[in-house]
Enzyme design. Structure first.
Site, PDB file in Angstrom:
ATOM      1  N   LYS A 167      -8.143  -2.394  -5.280  1.00 41.94           N
ATOM      2  CA  LYS A 167      -7.759  -3.669  -4.463  1.00 41.94           C
ATOM      3  C   LYS A 167      -8.804  -4.505  -4.170  1.00 41.94           C
ATOM      4  CE  LYS A 167      -5.741  -4.973   0.051  1.00 41.94           C
ATOM      5  NZ  LYS A 167      -4.258  -5.377  -0.459  1.00 41.94           N
ATOM      6  N   GLY A 202      -1.402  -9.776   0.343  1.00 41.86           N
ATOM      7  CA  GLY A 202      -0.223 -10.957   0.632  1.00 41.86           C
ATOM      8  C   GLY A 202       0.476 -11.009  -0.504  1.00 41.86           C
ATOM      9  N   THR A 246       0.804  -1.160   0.150  1.00 37.44           N
ATOM     10  CA  THR A 246       0.006  -0.026   0.021  1.00 37.44           C
ATOM     11  C   THR A 246       0.826   1.115   0.003  1.00 37.44           C
ATOM     12  OG1 THR A 246      -1.793  -1.242   1.286  1.00 37.44           O
ATOM     13  CG2 THR A 246      -1.918   1.031   1.275  1.00 37.44           C
TER      14      THR A 246
END
Length: 215
Positions: free
Chosen positions: A38, A119, A17
């Site tokens: 996202k 992740g 981010t």
């Protein structure tokens, strides 16, 4: 056609981010109408997606066409449990049509869309899908964000090999934090020896953008 760049990492909490926001600002400074999505965020409580909220606030500063975009537009799929989507969703089948529609809607407002993953590359999304599969699905090039702590050689080369094996065009960038003072003596010498270009997120964002745009 809108340029798509997928931000992935060697693991969670590596700095996707943070890096995405830097890229948004750098590309916007060059005159691009930037956008961000996202697709999946876990650990979302009471509708508050932390990463998505940061990304939405950032892009609204940079592209006025995102003024009426909502958090659910930027983060179409959320789950409460902070775990891999496979676990968080109780192995719910990924709705690719939903994600494709979300991307399509946001691309009407921008000419460069940054897609932030969740992740690392082999985070399971559902029984049939890993996070790396979304990069291929979206037809995006990738930025692999890696760390500068002990172990980064192994983590970086393993993730890079995954991208190479999947024939995904990509670039690697190192997110070195204040406490990563040993990188230059412990890990960087190996990368330099093998001719691996060490681009650092906080120092070389301009070069990173140049390369990503031309992938």
């Amino acid at each position: 056609m809108t340029k798509r760049i997928f931000i992935t990492a060697t693991n969670t909490d590596i700095g996707k981010t943070y890096t995405t926001k830097l890229l948004l600002r750098e590309f916007a400074s060059r005159g691009f109408r930037v956008g961000v999505i996202k697709p999946i965020e876990t650990g979302v409580v009471d509708g508050y997606a932390q990463d998505g909220s940061e990304l939405l606030a950032c892009v609204k500063e940079l592209n006025y066409e995102f003024e009426n975009v909502s958090l659910s537009d930027v983060v179409p799929i959320t789950y409460k449990l902070p775990a891999a989507p496979f676990v968080s969703s109780n192995n719910t089948k990924l709705d690719l049509h939903l994600l494709d529609k979300a991307v399509e809607n946001l691309e009407k407002l921008c000419d460069l869309l940054i897609i932030e993953g969740a992740g690392g590359l082999y985070v399971p999304v559902d029984e049939d899908t890993m996070m790396v599969d979304l990069i291929k699905h979206f037809g995006a090039s990738a930025l692999l964000v890696t760390h500068c702590s002990l172990g980064c050689i192994n983590d970086t080369l393993l993730s890079k090999k995954v991208l190479e094996d999947k024939n995904i065009e990509h670039l690697v960038a190192f997110n070195c934090r204040e406490d990563d003072k040993s990188f230059s003596s412990v890990s960087e010498p190996y990368f330099l020896k093998i001719g691996f270009e060490v681009l650092k997120v906080n120092q070389n964002i301009d070069t990173i953008c140049d390369v990503l745009y031309n992938l």
